[in-house]
Design a protein around this motif. Sequence first.
Motif, mmCIF file in Angstrom:
data_model
loop_
_atom_site.group_PDB
_atom_site.id
_atom_site.type_symbol
_atom_site.label_atom_id
_atom_site.label_comp_id
_atom_site.label_asym_id
_atom_site.label_seq_id
_atom_site.Cartn_x
_atom_site.Cartn_y
_atom_site.Cartn_z
ATOM 1 N N PHE A 11 0.834 -1.207 0.000
ATOM 2 C CA PHE A 11 0.000 0.000 0.000
ATOM 3 C C PHE A 11 0.870 1.259 0.000
ATOM 4 C CE2 PHE A 11 -3.471 -2.805 1.598
ATOM 5 C CZ PHE A 11 -4.416 -2.469 0.649
ATOM 6 N N ALA A 12 1.948 1.244 0.777
ATOM 7 C CA ALA A 12 2.845 2.401 0.799
ATOM 8 C C ALA A 12 3.422 2.655 -0.590
ATOM 9 C CB ALA A 12 3.972 2.173 1.813
ATOM 10 N N LEU A 15 0.700 4.008 -3.023
ATOM 11 C CA LEU A 15 0.382 5.419 -2.791
ATOM 12 C C LEU A 15 1.485 6.316 -3.330
ATOM 13 C CD1 LEU A 15 -1.119 5.614 0.803
ATOM 14 C CD2 LEU A 15 -2.282 5.888 -1.377
ATOM 15 N N PHE A 16 2.727 5.950 -2.994
ATOM 16 C CA PHE A 16 3.836 6.805 -3.417
ATOM 17 C C PHE A 16 3.963 6.830 -4.941
ATOM 18 C CE2 PHE A 16 8.241 7.243 -4.758
ATOM 19 C CZ PHE A 16 8.470 8.546 -4.315
ATOM 20 N N ILE B 222 -0.959 12.453 0.541
ATOM 21 C CA ILE B 222 -0.776 11.091 0.018
ATOM 22 C C ILE B 222 0.619 10.569 0.351
ATOM 23 C CG2 ILE B 222 -0.658 9.703 -2.093
ATOM 24 C CD1 ILE B 222 -2.840 11.620 -3.232
ATOM 25 N N PHE B 223 1.641 11.405 0.122
ATOM 26 C CA PHE B 223 3.007 10.982 0.461
ATOM 27 C C PHE B 223 3.143 10.776 1.976
ATOM 28 C CE2 PHE B 223 4.897 13.113 -3.574
ATOM 29 C CZ PHE B 223 4.627 11.968 -4.300
ATOM 30 N N ALA B 226 1.768 7.448 2.745
ATOM 31 C CA ALA B 226 2.717 6.429 2.295
ATOM 32 C C ALA B 226 3.860 6.297 3.302
ATOM 33 C CB ALA B 226 3.255 6.786 0.905
ATOM 34 N N PHE B 229 2.594 4.311 6.294
ATOM 35 C CA PHE B 229 2.525 2.867 6.015
ATOM 36 C C PHE B 229 3.928 2.258 6.003
ATOM 37 C CE2 PHE B 229 -1.761 3.121 3.508
ATOM 38 C CZ PHE B 229 -2.425 3.277 4.701
ATOM 39 N N LEU B 230 4.876 2.987 5.433
ATOM 40 C CA LEU B 230 6.245 2.487 5.365
ATOM 41 C C LEU B 230 6.825 2.297 6.770
ATOM 42 C CD1 LEU B 230 8.649 1.831 3.469
ATOM 43 C CD2 LEU B 230 9.362 4.211 3.724
#
Lengths: 384, 384
Positions: A11-12, A15-16, B222-223, B226, B229-230
């Motif tokens: 997902f990360a 999105l990126f 959005i970033f 991300a 999540f990372l």
Amino acid sequence: MVIDNHIILVFALILFLTKFCGIITKRIHLPQVVGALVAGVLLGPAVFNLAEHNETISVVADLGVIVLLFSAGMETDFKQLRSSVKSSALIAVAGVVLSIAGGFAAALFITGEPSFECFFIGVIIASTSASIGIEALHEMGRLKTKSASGIIGAAVIDDILGIVLLAVVLGLGEGGLSVASIAATLGKIILFFLFAIGAGFAANKLFGLINSKFGETRRLSIFALAFCFLMAYLAEQFGLSDITGAYIAGLALSSTRFVDYLEDKTNVLSYMLLSPVFFASIGLQVVFTGFNGKTAVFCGLLLLSALLSKLLGCGLGAKICGYSNRESVQIGAGMITRGEVSIIIAGRGIGAGLMDASLFSPIIAVVIITVLIAPVLLKAAFSK
Amino acid sequence: MVIDNHIILVFALILFLTKFCGIITKRIHLPQVVGALVAGVLLGPAVFNLAEHNETISVVADLGVIVLLFSAGMETDFKQLRSSVKSSALIAVAGVVLSIAGGFAAALFITGEPSFECFFIGVIIASTSASIGIEALHEMGRLKTKSASGIIGAAVIDDILGIVLLAVVLGLGEGGLSVASIAATLGKIILFFLFAIGAGFAANKLFGLINSKFGETRRLSIFALAFCFLMAYLAEQFGLSDITGAYIAGLALSSTRFVDYLEDKTNVLSYMLLSPVFFASIGLQVVFTGFNGKTAVFCGLLLLSALLSKLLGCGLGAKICGYSNRESVQIGAGMITRGEVSIIIAGRGIGAGLMDASLFSPIIAVVIITVLIAPVLLKAAFSK
């Protein structure tokens, strides 16, 4: 609750990379949605193989396209859509008929003789999957134009034609086509639309009451999204696609005074997570295997048929109905994307022995290429 | 793309029912999160059996709790958190030690003699899962209070203690506990926090640059998601829980000038879909089977131990560190929720033969009941 946490990384990355590629395509004057699709191809087995198209991605992607169409429904000018029903029907029928003819011709070139398989391949590329085109229109702020209403109306009718055709070919293929089975399919469609009209009016009133009593609060947007998911689910129960149900749910709320509030919240949910996953999921399914000289030629011919049939068929249909040249081209461009319906029909056809399995990869390639081309054509057709 | 569309209906039901029950609990002056948890119980196998806890629900729920903690991180007063590190450590340690003792005592009552199994059951209920408490604080608008900082700081330290304990008991259970393996576990934790500090500073600067150049645009949020999540993924790679990583990601962005923008977008994503699924997913796991007289007594004793150990342990720890009586009770109440860590440890223990399988249902019941009780206690402790 022990889950494969690799998916959080996926997902990360989605999105990126969808946003990053979207920014790049925007820089070179292409729609952002093209970048998002390319991001999926890069992440998937075709290039870096960092992510796979598993069930969770598939469900989240499905929520994504449902929410996109819900949003499109809310943005639709309902009066304009209603006034274009007849022309939408002609546009849809013309596009479907030419697609079947085009697919038939492309298959004929390979098989050498006319057969049921040729007809079946025509049916595979008959249906438009308008979600990508609609998102491109949304991105350009063109969803309220006359052409957009024509595309959306035609896409809904196209969805209906698609399931009738599927029932027909599967019936023919299994040698069991009967008037009764076709009537049952048509009956279910009519039932759904009658139900949807009632549910739409009821929801419009009910949400109006919630809004009067509580204002623009979270419950309004959460219940609206629940309504959208419910309609998407019910549409599938009646044999239609879930996005048609979601679109109708959006349409039902399009005339309310709080539609801007709903759209705002829905759009955040969409761009923060769901639609990037949807676009990436399409790219994740791209593989460059299963091609030889013959299937590559077939792929090229089928692509040509897929593009020309909608551009010419839908474009001419629109022109006949009084759209300008420019609008007719816009509508043709908006209708060329094929999608999951084509892939599903092809898969079923192979399963039922109606089609050779070696043709599956070319068909997927055609779907992906139309998805990549449509937003570019649409942008060109709308720019001055 | 052919998916089991029943799950779209499940999402519709979850959205509707979590909000509906949340509205009811709010009416009777209970936190909305309690209603959302009850909604999950109603939907699940315990009552109406309309939804099951499958992998997709599990992943979306995981995204939900990650986003909740990301949001909590952004809302944290970093200076206050830093100034409370020592007291947080004492609060966490006191709660963990008393929990182990309490769990040991509850198990002793059943087994009749002290054993490694008793100690193992103590470890199972040692770790707090603070997400529900933090969401309740968020709902009450109390995340910036001194007590909230104490709870959050203690929860992070608790997470660290939890994985060290898990390494110890698994090592002891398998007869292979060595100084080297404990050192390796500790080393990984230290490495992660060193990395997280660096990544946090880098992200803070990088997002600042993006904001300076492009303003508060979609790419920023959005970033940022991300990045969250990372960090969640990486925390799990180092043996910590994903929510600790997400919390640190939020913390890294908490001091930026655009944090309100990020929080706004993150909260919409959370309440429109992800957090309802997270709360419902807990309730979906409730089943009322596997109980007999003996296990019911065990369940009651373990629950009492779980509640008192954190209320007294963490409360006294806070009191010693100079918190007021009222704040100490708030902190104790905020720490009583147990969560997936307890369930995971219990599951592993059964798999490794360290614990009797008949004790699994009571342990899950204790987890669920603490989750339901904590927000109610917290609300009472914060109201005048």
